[in-house]
Structures are given as C-alpha cells and as structure tokens.
Design a protein around this motif. Sequence first.
Motif, PDB file in Angstrom:
ATOM      1  N   PHE A 580       0.837  -1.195   0.000  1.00  0.00           N
ATOM      2  CA  PHE A 580       0.000   0.000   0.000  1.00  0.00           C
ATOM      3  C   PHE A 580       0.875   1.250   0.000  1.00  0.00           C
ATOM      4  O   PHE A 580       1.819   1.349   0.787  1.00  0.00           O
ATOM      5  N   LEU A 609      -7.483   2.099  -2.573  1.00  0.00           N
ATOM      6  CA  LEU A 609      -7.769   0.853  -1.872  1.00  0.00           C
ATOM      7  C   LEU A 609      -8.862   1.124  -0.843  1.00  0.00           C
ATOM      8  O   LEU A 609      -8.696   1.966   0.034  1.00  0.00           O
ATOM      9  N   GLU A 611     -11.388  -0.281   2.138  1.00  0.00           N
ATOM     10  CA  GLU A 611     -11.627  -1.338   3.124  1.00  0.00           C
ATOM     11  C   GLU A 611     -13.130  -1.608   3.210  1.00  0.00           C
ATOM     12  O   GLU A 611     -13.957  -0.743   2.906  1.00  0.00           O
ATOM     13  N   ILE A 660      -2.813   1.181  -4.332  1.00  0.00           N
ATOM     14  CA  ILE A 660      -2.119  -0.035  -4.690  1.00  0.00           C
ATOM     15  C   ILE A 660      -1.975  -0.053  -6.208  1.00  0.00           C
ATOM     16  O   ILE A 660      -2.833   0.468  -6.932  1.00  0.00           O
ATOM     17  N   ALA A 665      -3.281  -5.249  -8.139  1.00  0.00           N
ATOM     18  CA  ALA A 665      -4.726  -5.374  -7.927  1.00  0.00           C
ATOM     19  C   ALA A 665      -5.371  -6.268  -8.969  1.00  0.00           C
ATOM     20  O   ALA A 665      -6.243  -7.078  -8.661  1.00  0.00           O
TER      21      ALA A 665
END
Length: 681
Positions: A580, A609, A611, A660, A665
């Motif tokens: 990251f 990115l 969560e 990222i 990815a």
Amino acid sequence: MRTPVEERQKALRASDCAEALLELKVCDPAMGSGHFLVRLVDYLADAVIEALADAPSEVAWGEYSSPLAARIAAIRARILDEARLNGWSVRADQLEDRMLVRRMVLKRVVYGVDKNPMAVELAKVSLWLHTFTVGAPLSFLDHHLRCGDSLFGEWVLKTERELSEAAGLFVRDRVIAAKQAARLMLDIEQAADADLAEVRKSADAFEGVREATDPLSELLDFWHACRWLPSTRERQRAKQDILQGAFGDPINLLTGRETIKLDGANGRNDRRSKSAERGEVAKQTASELLEQATQLAWQERFLHWEVAFPGVWADWESADPKGGFDAVIGNPPWDRLKMQEVEWFAARKPDIALAQRAADRKRMIEALRKHNDPLYEEYESAAQHANMALALARDGGEYPLLGRGDVNIYSLFVERAQRLIRPDGIVGLLVPSGIASDKGAADFFRSVSTSGRLLALLDFENKGVFFPDVHNSFKFCAFVTSAKERTVINARCGFFLKGSNDLEDPERVFALTPDEFALVNPNTGTAPIFRTKRDAELTTAIYGRFPVLVRRDDEGEIVKAAWPVRYLRMFDMTNDSNLFWTRERLEKDGAYPTAGSRWQKGKKEFVPLYEGKMVQAFNHRAASVVVNPKNIHRPGQPEALSNGTRRGARICARGSMRFISCSTASRIAMMFAISSTPFPS
C-alpha cells in the motif's frame, strides 16, 4: 408410623435453604477491582434473607426456624459484647441481619483471582467498604482472593504423571500434605471474624495452609515454567537432573532453601579435569534453568487452581476430581494474546503507535534496536512472553477448542471456566459477541448450543451506554452456559439489544432450541442472529423445509453442494501493508494524480484501496455520517487528500487514503474471479 417431629426438624435443618446458599462457591477469575463480586455479595445476601424469612412457613407441623438465624444472633451478641468491653458506641439496630449475612457471604462464598497484585488489593478494599459493619473488624479475605494468572498453571494429576514418567519423581506425599490444608480452609471459612482475635486466628490458619501447599506449588511452578521456556537437549537434561536429585533435594532447590553449588572447574587437560568440567557445565545449566524458571514464574504468576483453593476440589489424583465452583462469573479482558504493538507503544512511544503502516512501525522499532534504546529491550521481553503464552495456549492442550488462530484472552477464560465448574455448575460471563459468531469459536459454541448447555445468549449493542470508551458499534453479550450434567430445553436469546428494558420484550428476547441452532448454521456452528422473534420463526421454518446450499463435514470438505462457492481473502491490512502506498510516498516517487482518485507514473497506475468498513458510509439507509476530526489528521501524519479524494480520506479510519498498483490489484482480482466460478456438480 409417622416420623417424630424432632427427626423431621433435624432433616430439615440439614437441607436448610439459607444454609445451602452459604455453601455455594462462586468465582470471578478476572475480578479486577471486584465490581462483580460486590454485586454478588448483595445478590446472595438478599437471597439468604429471603430464605430466612420463608423458613418458618415451610412446615405445617411444629415450629421451625433456620439454624442460620441463631448463628446471626450469636454473631450480633459477640459484636455488642466486644463493643461494651472496649467502650464503643454500637447499637443493636446498626447490626441488622443483612449486614451480618453480607459478611458471611463474603467470607464463605466469594472467590476471586487477578494477575495484577494492585487489582487484588483494590478488590479487597471494595469488598471491605461494601460489607463494613460497625463494631466488627475487616474480614480476612486472603484465603479466597488470590493473585495469579487464571489461564496458566498446572493440574495435579497431569503433572504427577509427567513427573513420574520423565524423572521418576513421586510427589504423592506433597500432594497429601497440600490436600490436608482443605480442613484448615474450612475453619477459616466458618469463622465469623466478629472480633480481632478471630481475624488473627484466620490469618494464622491461612499461614498453615500456605506452609502445606507452598512446596507443591513451587514444584508446579517449575514444571509449568519449563513448558514456557524453549526446549533444548541441555535444558531437558538439566530438568531431569534437578528433579532426580542430582544437585540436592529437588523441593529444597525449587523453594530456595538450597542452591546448586558451582565448583569452578579449572579446565586442565587430564581426564579427571575433563569430567569435572562436564559436571560443572551441567551444574551451570541447571542453575541457569532454575533461575530462569523462578523468574518466569514470578513474572507470570502461574496459578494452580487445586493448590490455590484446596477446599474447592477433592481427589486431585483422580481422572475426574470431585468438586469445582458452583458458578463462574465475570467480565474477562477483551484483548488478543498476541503482542499488540500499537497498544503497547501507545503509552510508551506514541509516534510508533501512530505509524500509518505496519511496515513503517517495524522500521521505527528496528531503529530503537540500532540505537540501543532501553525501550527496545522492554519491548522484546514483552513480545517474547506474549509469544510463549500464545504458543502454550495453542499447543498446551488446555484450550483445544478456543486456543487456535488469533487467540483472544476472553475466549481462553470462557474455556477455562468450563474446567473450573462442578458437573452441574453454571458459567455467566460478559464477553464480545464473537464467542457466538466468530468462525474460530464455532466448534466451542456448537458444543454448547446443540447439547442443551447454552442457557442464555443476550447480545447487546454498545451505543455508548455500557462502555463509553468502547466504540458504539462494538457488540458484547451475556453468555451463560452450564456443565454437562445441567441441560435445558431451550436457550433464552436476544440480539442487537440496546438496554436492559429490551429483556422484558417477548419479541426481542425469545427461545431457541438446540435443534434450531444446528439447523440454521449447520456448517459453521455459529449462532443464528435474529432481531425479533418473528425473524427466528420464519428463518427456522424455511431452513426446516429446504436443504443446505453447501453441506460440509467436520474437516470443512464439501459433502453435498447445490452451488459450491470458494472464498478468497484479497488483502490483509497488516500482512500486505508493504503493497500500500500513501499520497506522501507517491509524491516523493514522482507520481501525479489523475481522474477518479487515481495516480500515474509513466505506465504504472495506482488505484484507491477501499476497506470493507468504508462501504458502510454509502449505505442509503444510514441516518447520518459522523466525522471525528481526530481521525482525519493526527500529529505526524500527512494531511487528508484534497478535492475528489478528500471524502475518501475522511471515510478511511486511519485518516489517509492508501493506493495499490493496478498490476497487483488486477492479479488478485483475476484470482478472485476465477475462484468464484461455480464448479461442476
């Protein structure tokens, strides 16, 4: 022929309800400053008073009163006599039954353990203040409130067998001496502590208990410490030499009455000096092992339950010892057993705790080592002890159901409580709701929920009402289970409760049978969660009519599947933190922002990115989004992203966005897509 009244009264006194309540043994194995025990004293004292009041109406023949009433009157008279003798101003109405019963409950029923010595002393103070009685001294409590680690210690039978097999050491005489201390414990518990002389008598009797149990306790400390210390061939040999008496009486060595005398071989080359040198090395290794084990036992405060409370269990050398606590209650710690760097450094070096990524934090810790900072040695010692405890919890055999994976301390207390109660005992703990919903706890929860041993599962949302310092989305539950000889037809359940008022709502709190627990979640074994009774009725009816989508065996292998699904974890916020990139790092590396919160550097592209917890903010049913400014920017962290990325930065709990690379990815996304493809039936 009718039984004479005298015999009937004698039989009734033998089973008197008020007396029976005072025979209970209730323990809080993580008592802290004693809040649960204070409430326990009140609860049981009220129950005893009620039983005393009901006793005369229990029989239709003759007159009957509980023998406890006469004992209370005798204690009151002794306190008044002592007051008159010393010129104290004490009135009889100041010595009401409830106050005297509280003292009896405290002395006889209440047990507690905590690893922190200060917590034990605070618990004593709390209980003394709550049961203070005019004209009477403070009760002696050392026999029932002990300092030690409730989770780590030895059981007599297991250790005795291992010692016999490993070193040929028989400790039966030590066990017999320690078991005889149970009689002294009974004398202490029966003492009313109505005057100072009786308190001193209790203290002297407990000193006799300690003298009888300390040798066995020291031996168990050493044996348990050896489980913690890394095993080497030299240590194994030294352990056997110590226990076989090669350097003196093993009990005297373990209790510190004797020490291993080092001769200091001079290392000459003749055959005798070589032999002497080997003997000196063996002595040195044994001496170091003794010192390390003693230090470890002192630091970790191992608790051996049978020896600590000799009056609770009988037949220690039996495969199924008699006795145990009638109930175990409390609110154990909700921390992971694994070393938590953020929490540990938060109070010692906050800049390390506030590091954005685990990789950054490890780099800062390494800097401490390079600069010989004393904090690093302290951290290393704490981490080593945490790792040893975690390894023992997983592999020691004491926690076969909940000592796996990322172990949480509360789960170990749940499983330990099952070992501490009598065959008909009860456990009531306040723990996170994960005990019923987490995959790691599934085997344990299934074992109690489908066998009729789950008495109650009352799940609460925090919402700042119960624990202000805990996030309001965190859930906890009142988890009540029983031992194998006490089962119920159904369990009292409630989920997403907001307060005690919900407990009286029949739509929010309802019954679930063991068969219904097994029906709804047959693979995971976790608890089915229903907000209302109607939800539970609909769901169980549907599950009763239709087959399981994917049926798995105990090993997780598919037995039968309508549509097999395979799950993949894409990223781990800690383990994959090196992948990251923060905005600060992107700017330093020469990347520049493009549309859609993306960044570019040459042909390399970086995407945001997100969560899972960030998705909730986009839930259209959410009433509002509350932003804590402290989460947007913290000292030592970069400012939140601007323009189109600012919203994403605010959503992120750590205050800044992570990115990222597209190549990384896309590879993982492709893996996920492939794994989600249905398999042929």
